[in-house]
Design a protein around this motif. Structure first.
Motif, PDB file in Angstrom:
ATOM      1  N   ALA A  10       0.840  -1.199   0.000  1.00  0.00           N
ATOM      2  CA  ALA A  10       0.000   0.000   0.000  1.00  0.00           C
ATOM      3  C   ALA A  10       0.871   1.243   0.000  1.00  0.00           C
ATOM      4  O   ALA A  10       2.091   1.170   0.162  1.00  0.00           O
ATOM      5  CB  ALA A  10      -0.917  -0.005   1.229  1.00  0.00           C
ATOM      6  N   VAL A  11       0.200   2.385  -0.177  1.00  0.00           N
ATOM      7  CA  VAL A  11       0.872   3.684  -0.156  1.00  0.00           C
ATOM      8  C   VAL A  11       0.195   4.578   0.874  1.00  0.00           C
ATOM      9  O   VAL A  11      -0.942   4.349   1.269  1.00  0.00           O
ATOM     10  CB  VAL A  11       0.832   4.373  -1.539  1.00  0.00           C
ATOM     11  N   SER A  12       0.908   5.609   1.260  1.00  0.00           N
ATOM     12  CA  SER A  12       0.399   6.622   2.178  1.00  0.00           C
ATOM     13  C   SER A  12       0.617   7.988   1.521  1.00  0.00           C
ATOM     14  O   SER A  12       1.673   8.213   0.929  1.00  0.00           O
ATOM     15  CB  SER A  12       1.166   6.534   3.497  1.00  0.00           C
ATOM     16  N   VAL A  13      -0.393   8.856   1.604  1.00  0.00           N
ATOM     17  CA  VAL A  13      -0.294  10.164   0.966  1.00  0.00           C
ATOM     18  C   VAL A  13      -0.669  11.253   1.962  1.00  0.00           C
ATOM     19  O   VAL A  13      -1.758  11.221   2.545  1.00  0.00           O
ATOM     20  CB  VAL A  13      -1.219  10.286  -0.268  1.00  0.00           C
ATOM     21  N   VAL A  14       0.238  12.199   2.150  1.00  0.00           N
ATOM     22  CA  VAL A  14      -0.060  13.392   2.942  1.00  0.00           C
ATOM     23  C   VAL A  14      -0.454  14.462   1.933  1.00  0.00           C
ATOM     24  O   VAL A  14       0.352  14.848   1.083  1.00  0.00           O
ATOM     25  CB  VAL A  14       1.147  13.832   3.787  1.00  0.00           C
ATOM     26  N   LEU A  15      -1.697  14.908   2.026  1.00  0.00           N
ATOM     27  CA  LEU A  15      -2.220  15.889   1.079  1.00  0.00           C
ATOM     28  C   LEU A  15      -2.169  17.276   1.706  1.00  0.00           C
ATOM     29  O   LEU A  15      -2.615  17.459   2.843  1.00  0.00           O
ATOM     30  CB  LEU A  15      -3.668  15.521   0.723  1.00  0.00           C
ATOM     31  N   LEU A  16      -1.619  18.239   0.967  1.00  0.00           N
ATOM     32  CA  LEU A  16      -1.443  19.600   1.463  1.00  0.00           C
ATOM     33  C   LEU A  16      -2.132  20.598   0.543  1.00  0.00           C
ATOM     34  O   LEU A  16      -2.204  20.393  -0.662  1.00  0.00           O
ATOM     35  CB  LEU A  16       0.045  19.961   1.530  1.00  0.00           C
ATOM     36  N   ARG A  17      -2.596  21.692   1.147  1.00  0.00           N
ATOM     37  CA  ARG A  17      -3.075  22.839   0.371  1.00  0.00           C
ATOM     38  C   ARG A  17      -2.574  24.099   1.068  1.00  0.00           C
ATOM     39  O   ARG A  17      -2.499  24.155   2.303  1.00  0.00           O
ATOM     40  CB  ARG A  17      -4.584  22.857   0.222  1.00  0.00           C
ATOM     41  N   ALA A  18      -2.215  25.076   0.265  1.00  0.00           N
ATOM     42  CA  ALA A  18      -1.718  26.336   0.815  1.00  0.00           C
ATOM     43  C   ALA A  18      -2.898  27.252   1.106  1.00  0.00           C
ATOM     44  O   ALA A  18      -3.770  27.441   0.278  1.00  0.00           O
ATOM     45  CB  ALA A  18      -0.768  26.998  -0.171  1.00  0.00           C
ATOM     46  N   THR A  19      -2.928  27.783   2.328  1.00  0.00           N
ATOM     47  CA  THR A  19      -3.924  28.789   2.702  1.00  0.00           C
ATOM     48  C   THR A  19      -3.147  29.965   3.269  1.00  0.00           C
ATOM     49  O   THR A  19      -2.726  29.936   4.416  1.00  0.00           O
ATOM     50  CB  THR A  19      -4.924  28.247   3.755  1.00  0.00           C
ATOM     51  N   VAL A  25      -3.066  20.331   6.230  1.00  0.00           N
ATOM     52  CA  VAL A  25      -2.998  18.893   5.995  1.00  0.00           C
ATOM     53  C   VAL A  25      -4.418  18.338   5.995  1.00  0.00           C
ATOM     54  O   VAL A  25      -5.212  18.676   6.878  1.00  0.00           O
ATOM     55  CB  VAL A  25      -2.186  18.196   7.115  1.00  0.00           C
ATOM     56  N   LEU A  26      -4.714  17.460   5.048  1.00  0.00           N
ATOM     57  CA  LEU A  26      -6.027  16.816   5.030  1.00  0.00           C
ATOM     58  C   LEU A  26      -5.982  15.544   5.855  1.00  0.00           C
ATOM     59  O   LEU A  26      -5.162  14.669   5.604  1.00  0.00           O
ATOM     60  CB  LEU A  26      -6.451  16.471   3.599  1.00  0.00           C
ATOM     61  N   TRP A 114      -9.293  19.940   7.127  1.00  0.00           N
ATOM     62  CA  TRP A 114      -8.014  20.555   6.781  1.00  0.00           C
ATOM     63  C   TRP A 114      -7.485  21.164   8.067  1.00  0.00           C
ATOM     64  O   TRP A 114      -8.149  22.013   8.666  1.00  0.00           O
ATOM     65  CB  TRP A 114      -8.207  21.638   5.731  1.00  0.00           C
ATOM     66  N   VAL A 115      -6.311  20.743   8.517  1.00  0.00           N
ATOM     67  CA  VAL A 115      -5.781  21.188   9.799  1.00  0.00           C
ATOM     68  C   VAL A 115      -4.326  21.613   9.660  1.00  0.00           C
ATOM     69  O   VAL A 115      -3.652  21.266   8.692  1.00  0.00           O
ATOM     70  CB  VAL A 115      -5.896  20.075  10.876  1.00  0.00           C
TER      71      VAL A 115
END
Length: 153
Positions: A10-19, A25-26, A114-115
């Motif tokens: 399996a894989v692990s994904v850390v999803l980010l968005r700029a605010t 982090v999701l 989103w934290v």
């Protein structure tokens, strides 16, 4: 002498968005395995699929989002699974998405948030997750990611 197998399934994904000046982090609250726990995106690698392809697919399946950029995080998440008596190693990826993109979770999750990295470190249940999040914050949020780790974008 018996050996404990090492599995990479399996894989692990850390999803980010700029605010603004901060990356968020999701985290997703699990519905099936690890019920009620907050986790990053994770999922199995399908036959014939490369790990990074699985990462992009899992992001889409679990959140409805497309990554603008996907990086190898240059780290693996690892843990011991009692029921399989095996050590699991998951390559970690970091995905960046548009700040205005709408999350649509699938039935594997009951909610999302989103934290900040600080909040995420308090919310996730496992030390291995906190280790990964600290690495991602240092290498992808506090500095420009190393261009050689870019896979898609």
């Amino acid at each position: 002498m018996a050996e404990i197998p090492i599995r990479c399934f399996a894989v692990s994904v850390v999803l980010l968005r700029a605010t603004g000046a901060e990356n968020r982090v999701l985290l997703l609250r699990r519905n099936h395995t690890l019920i009620g726990e907050w986790c990053q995106i994770a999922g199995g690698i399908e036959d014939g699929e490369k790990a990074w392809e699985a990462a992009l697919r899992e992001v889409k399946e679990e959140t409805g989002l497309n990554c603008d950029r996907l990086y190898s995080a240059d780290i693996c998440e690892q843990f011991y699974e009692v029921d399989r008596d095996a050590i699991s190693m998951l390559p970690v990826f970091v995905g960046f998405v548009d700040a205005g993109a709408t999350v649509v979770i699938n039935d594997e999750h009951s909610e999302f948030r989103w934290v900040s990295f600080e909040e995420a470190l308090r919310m996730v249940p496992f030390a291995g997750q906190r280790h990964v999040l600290k690495h991602v914050e240092a290498e992808f949020a506090q500095r420009e990611p190393v261009r050689h780790l870019l896979i898609h974008g």
